[in-house]
Design an enzyme around this catalytic site. Structure first.
Site, short mmCIF file in Angstrom:
data_model
loop_
_atom_site.label_atom_id
_atom_site.label_comp_id
_atom_site.label_asym_id
_atom_site.label_seq_id
_atom_site.Cartn_x
_atom_site.Cartn_y
_atom_site.Cartn_z
N GLU A 249 0.83 -1.20 0.00
CA GLU A 249 0.00 0.00 0.00
C GLU A 249 0.87 1.25 0.00
OE1 GLU A 249 -2.30 0.26 3.59
OE2 GLU A 249 -3.00 2.29 3.16
N ASP B 69 -4.24 0.10 9.71
CA ASP B 69 -5.28 1.07 10.06
C ASP B 69 -6.51 0.83 9.19
OD1 ASP B 69 -4.55 1.94 7.58
OD2 ASP B 69 -3.72 3.86 8.24
N ASP C 57 -1.17 -1.09 5.69
CA ASP C 57 -1.04 -0.52 7.03
C ASP C 57 -2.06 -1.14 7.98
OD1 ASP C 57 0.96 1.15 6.24
OD2 ASP C 57 -0.35 2.87 5.89
N ASP D 199 -7.78 2.47 6.62
CA ASP D 199 -7.56 2.51 5.17
C ASP D 199 -6.89 1.23 4.68
OD1 ASP D 199 -8.75 4.86 4.65
OD2 ASP D 199 -6.90 6.04 4.48
#
Ligand code: 0RA
Length: 849
Positions: free
Chosen positions: A447, A528, A526, A530
């Site tokens: 990503e 998180d 990641d 997103d």
């Protein structure tokens, strides 16, 4: 599993039931067979089989509901890893079986051949492998307890590894009826894992509530601190299920079309009863979501019910468009694929004698079903179309659009395929590896450009290729295939993988797993919201278009660390909070001396480790007790001095605003307590309502009295007793966990150094707290928020180095569940929910690769 009516008398445990004569001793193996060959009875010993056990017990309760006797089921996962299933059905019979001379409940739970009187419970449709379900679970449980409320009394039994430990005994008065089963899966059987997955279980419960309208199911996972119960209840059952699938999408028509039929057919000289319920509603997306069930069991591979429905749908739509002159001459033929665009449907059949392709029931085979579903659905659809032609026209329009777009999509796929397979045109963004043998290479999909850059620098370029993906990926759920394929990121991905995409084989531009350019494709995003969104989108796309990659086990998820900790010169990466806690304890017990003051005994370092480990486990399990208003130390002080057995129950008394509690050793202490209080034995509180459910017709909720007594079973007691034994064996004095006046231990740190300090401690759990605080001293903890926070070397060491990294492998089972779940449980943009679903349902197995 078939049940022989002329089966021999059931087996008995010789240790417990001396009353049974020796002639029966020959049959004593009984449930041993299940423990020896768990694969034959519960389909294996892996995580799937573990959860299958829950279903087996649950199915019995659902059967009670289907038979019209049960309106509520409660499922609770306890802190010690055991699970309870309670229903308000009739209760398993407890009377002595005339032929076998043992109580019905014992028979149902211990004898493999209990056909006849208590075998089937008179159920017409049955999901589980009945007659073996609950007893197999009993066999593979470290312990298994049942409480039956029936005939005004509460009865209790306990088993361990299938053997009767406590015979049937009345433990109090009952005000209602029902069955309450709790079991802890045996880690001697389930060697991979005995940890129940919240998401997996809650999804199944929700599914069951959808498929059994009017059944209320409550669920509580007690393991996380502060967790609350959830309730699933759907008055309109399958119709609400379909509406749920369409949440966040725009429906083409407000009310789902519902088709039902109850019929019976003769097949192989056998009369079978078949009930059919099909609900469908179109939405504005380009994918279809059709879920099939037989006797509430999900059939991910469909089968005869699905094919019957599909052909009926295609026929009905073509028939309606022809009859109403909706097709122009130049219009293409409307195919089965076209009529499925934007279709959300649930097919639920109940069959008294279904045939499946395999033990796992992924596909329904019963041939008679196809024509019944076909004709019933065709008639039902035509009826619905003729009643509301405006809706039918919208559906035909949608199908026609799909037919026209089909050509465009085919061309798009062709282009992508040519691009991908011509060899020359590997995407510029791909940093390929030098090795050419796919079996030896891996592709990291990363990503963001910055993490992509670090990965390129840090990688081992001989066998690791890097493909950075920039920005948001297209949501393949929301766009038609030709649009998806025009997306740059997706095209790059397909080209890099080399397999092509889609259904059908290579000759029609389809997918070919043998062309995979890498045998490990690792998604690295990641930690998180997103990142999880991107991972989800990638997985959905791969699942729908390149499924074979998952089937072959080529798809993985990278596990970047959550923390970096640093103490003095030492640096360490930490994957999760649990590991962090363990490390704190490890660091804290390094170079310390633990002394028992009574006799100046000094514990050896290895013994300290063991003590700390056991105390930490006790502390974790103790959360279950503190829930009920008692202190952990206080509870532990109630252990029996000889056996270290801990109280099994806690009674909470509330009078006005005064609160107190009382520990009760076992069932008889509990019975005595209830007798003293003049209370029923089945007063254990039901899981609190979440407020979404209308009041139950069957069980009237009592008005809250000024004086309230609640009784809780402490399932953790068994596990904690084991830990107490271990601690006692290490020489720690465990008679008193509560803090005493005088010091009992000292812990000395920095032994032999100038800064040596000694701390006096007055209770075992204080030792744990002190050691943890020592571990925290001089430690810096850095939390990683994204891959970008690591430099190339760190990224390689933690997440890419085959010697050190951990990868999660995505299994097809997980991916299928995830795919269904994405559409099942979510509104449009609810990333936290998505995260939850992924963490729980997409439970990929740990692998050291
Ligand atoms: C056998 C016969 C009857 C009920 C059951 C079993 C039964 C089993 C389970 C397992 C979990 N919950 C359950 N509830 C009921 C019929 C009893 C009767 O005729 O009264």
């Amino acid at each position: 599993m078939s049940e022989a009516s002329d089966s021999p008398p059931p087996s008995q445990n010789p240790v417990i039931s001396e009353t049974y004569d020796a002639s029966k001793l020959g049959k004593l193996e009984g449930l041993e067979a299940v423990r020896k060959k768990p694969g034959m009875y519960i389909g294996g010993t892996d995580e799937r089989a573990l959860h299958h056990c829950v279903s087996e017990v649950l199915d019995n309760s659902v059967d009670e509901h289907l038979a019209g006797h049960c309106s509520r089921i409660e499922v609770t996962i306890h802190v010690d890893g055991s699970i309870s299933i309670r229903d308000n059905g009739r209760g398993i019979p407890v009377d002595i079986h005339p032929q076998y001379g043992i109580p019905g409940v014992e028979m149902v739970l211990t004898t493999l051949h209990s056909g006849g009187k208590y075998g089937q419970g008179g159920y017409k449709f049955s999901g589980g492998t009945h007659g073996v379900g609950a007893k197999c679970v009993n066999a593979v449980s470290e312990w298994f307890e049942v409480e039956v409320s029936r005939g005004g009394q509460v009865h209790h039994m306990r088993f361990e590894r299938g053997k009767t430990i406590k015979k049937l005994e009345v433990i109090g008065k009952a005000r209602a009826t029902g069955t309450y089963i709790t079991f802890k899966p045996d880690n001697e059987i389930f060697r991979e894992t005995t940890v129940f997955q919240t998401g997996r279980i809650s999804q199944r419960l929700r599914e069951l509530a959808f498929l059994n309208s009017g059944l209320e199911i409550a669920f509580l996972d007690e393991r996380p601190a502060g967790s609350k119960p959830e309730t699933y209840y759907y008055k309109d059952g399958v119709e609400e299920f379909v509406k749920q699938i369409n949440t966040g999408k725009t429906p083409l028509h407000p009310k789902p079309i519902r088709i039902t039929k109850e019929t019976s057919v003769k097949n192989d000289d056998k009369q079978s009863e078949i009930h059919l319920e099909v609900v469908l509603q179109y939405n504005d997306t380009y994918n279809d979501q059709v879920l099939c069930y037989t006797n509430t069991i999900h059939n991910p591979d469909g089968g005869t019910h699905l094919s019957g429905f599909r052909s009926a749908l295609t026929r009905a739509i073509n028939q309606f468009s022809k009859a109403n002159n909706l097709l122009k001459d130049k219009d293409p033929q409307i195919t089965g694929d076209d009529v499925r665009e934007g279709l959300a449907a649930v097919i639920s059949i109940k069959h008294s004698d279904p045939k499946f392709e395999s033990q796992t029931k992924v596909k329904l085979l019963s041939p008679e079903v196809e024509s019944i579903v076909g004709s019933v659905c065709y008639e039902g659809l035509m009826m619905a179309f003729e009643t509301t032609p405006s809706i039918a026209k919208r559906i035909v329009d949608k199908s026609l659009n799909a037919a026209r777009a089909r050509e465009a999509a085919r061309k798009a796929r062709e282009t992508v395929r040519k691009g991908a397979l011509s060899g020359g045109g590997l995407p510029g963004k791909l940093a390929d590896c030098s090795e050419r043998d796919p079996a030896l290479t891996e592709l990291y999909i990363v990503e963001g450009d910055s993490a992509g850059g670090s990965a390129k620098q840090g990688r081992d370029r001989r066998f690791q290729a890097i493909l950075p993906l920039r920005g948001k990926l297209i949501n393949t759920e929301k766009a038609r295939l030709d649009k998806v394929l025009s997306n740059e990121e997706i095209r790059t991905l397909i080209t890099a993988c080399g397999t092509g995409i889609g259904e059908g084989d290579e000759s029609v531009g389809g997918f070919n797993v043998n062309k995979a350019r890498y045998h490990r494709i690792i998604i690295m995003t990641d930690a998180d919201v997103d990142g999880s969104h991107i991972r989800t989108l990638l997985l959905t796309f791969i699942y729908r278009q390149m499924k074979g990659l998952i089937e072959r086990g080529y798809i993985y998820i990278a596990q970047p660390p959550l923390y970096k900790i640093k103490r003095k010169k030492r640096e360490q990466y930490v994957d999760n909070d649990e590991q962090l806690n363990r490390i704190l304890l490890e660091l804290g017990s390094e170079d310390v001396v633990l002394k028992r003051l009574k006799d100046q005994h000094v514990f050896a370092p290895a013994v300290i480790d063991r003590i700390v480990e056991s105390l930490a486990a006790i502390e974790k399990l103790g959360a279950g007790v503190t829930r009920y208003g008692a202190g952990l130390a206080e509870y532990l002080d109630h252990h029996e001095k000889e056996t270290h057995a801990l109280p099994r129950y806690i009674a909470r008394l509330r009078e006005g605003n005064k609160e107190s509690h009382e520990f009760l050793r076992d069932e008889s202490a509990r019975a005595a307590f209830l007798e003293r209080q003049g209370l029923n034995a089945d007063l254990t509180p039901v899981l609190a309502d979440s407020g979404t459910t209308p009041p139950l017709p069957v069980e009237k909720k009592p008005v809250a009295p000024a004086r309230r007594v609640t009784l809780h079973e402490i399932f953790e007691s068994t596990e904690m007793t084991k830990l107490l034994k271990a601690i006692a064996a290490s020489g720690l004095e465990i008679n008193r966990f509560s803090t005493t006046e005088e010091a009992r231990y000292t812990v000395t740190e920095n032994v032999g150094q100038k800064t040596e300090t000694t701390t006096e401690l007055r209770a075992p759990l204080e030792i744990l707290g002190h050691i943890r605080s020592l571990g925290r001293k001089g430690l810096s903890i850095q939390r990683y928020k994204g891959l970008g926070e690591m430099n190339p070397k760190q990224l390689f060491e933690t997440t890419m180095d085959p010697d050190k990294r951990r990868l999660l492998k995505v299994s097809i089972d997980d991916a299928a569940k995830a795919d269904a779940l994405f559409t099942l449980l979510m509104g449009d943009e609810v990333p936290p929910r998505r995260q939850f679903i992924e963490d729980n349902a997409l439970n990929v197995q740990y692998l050291d690769v």
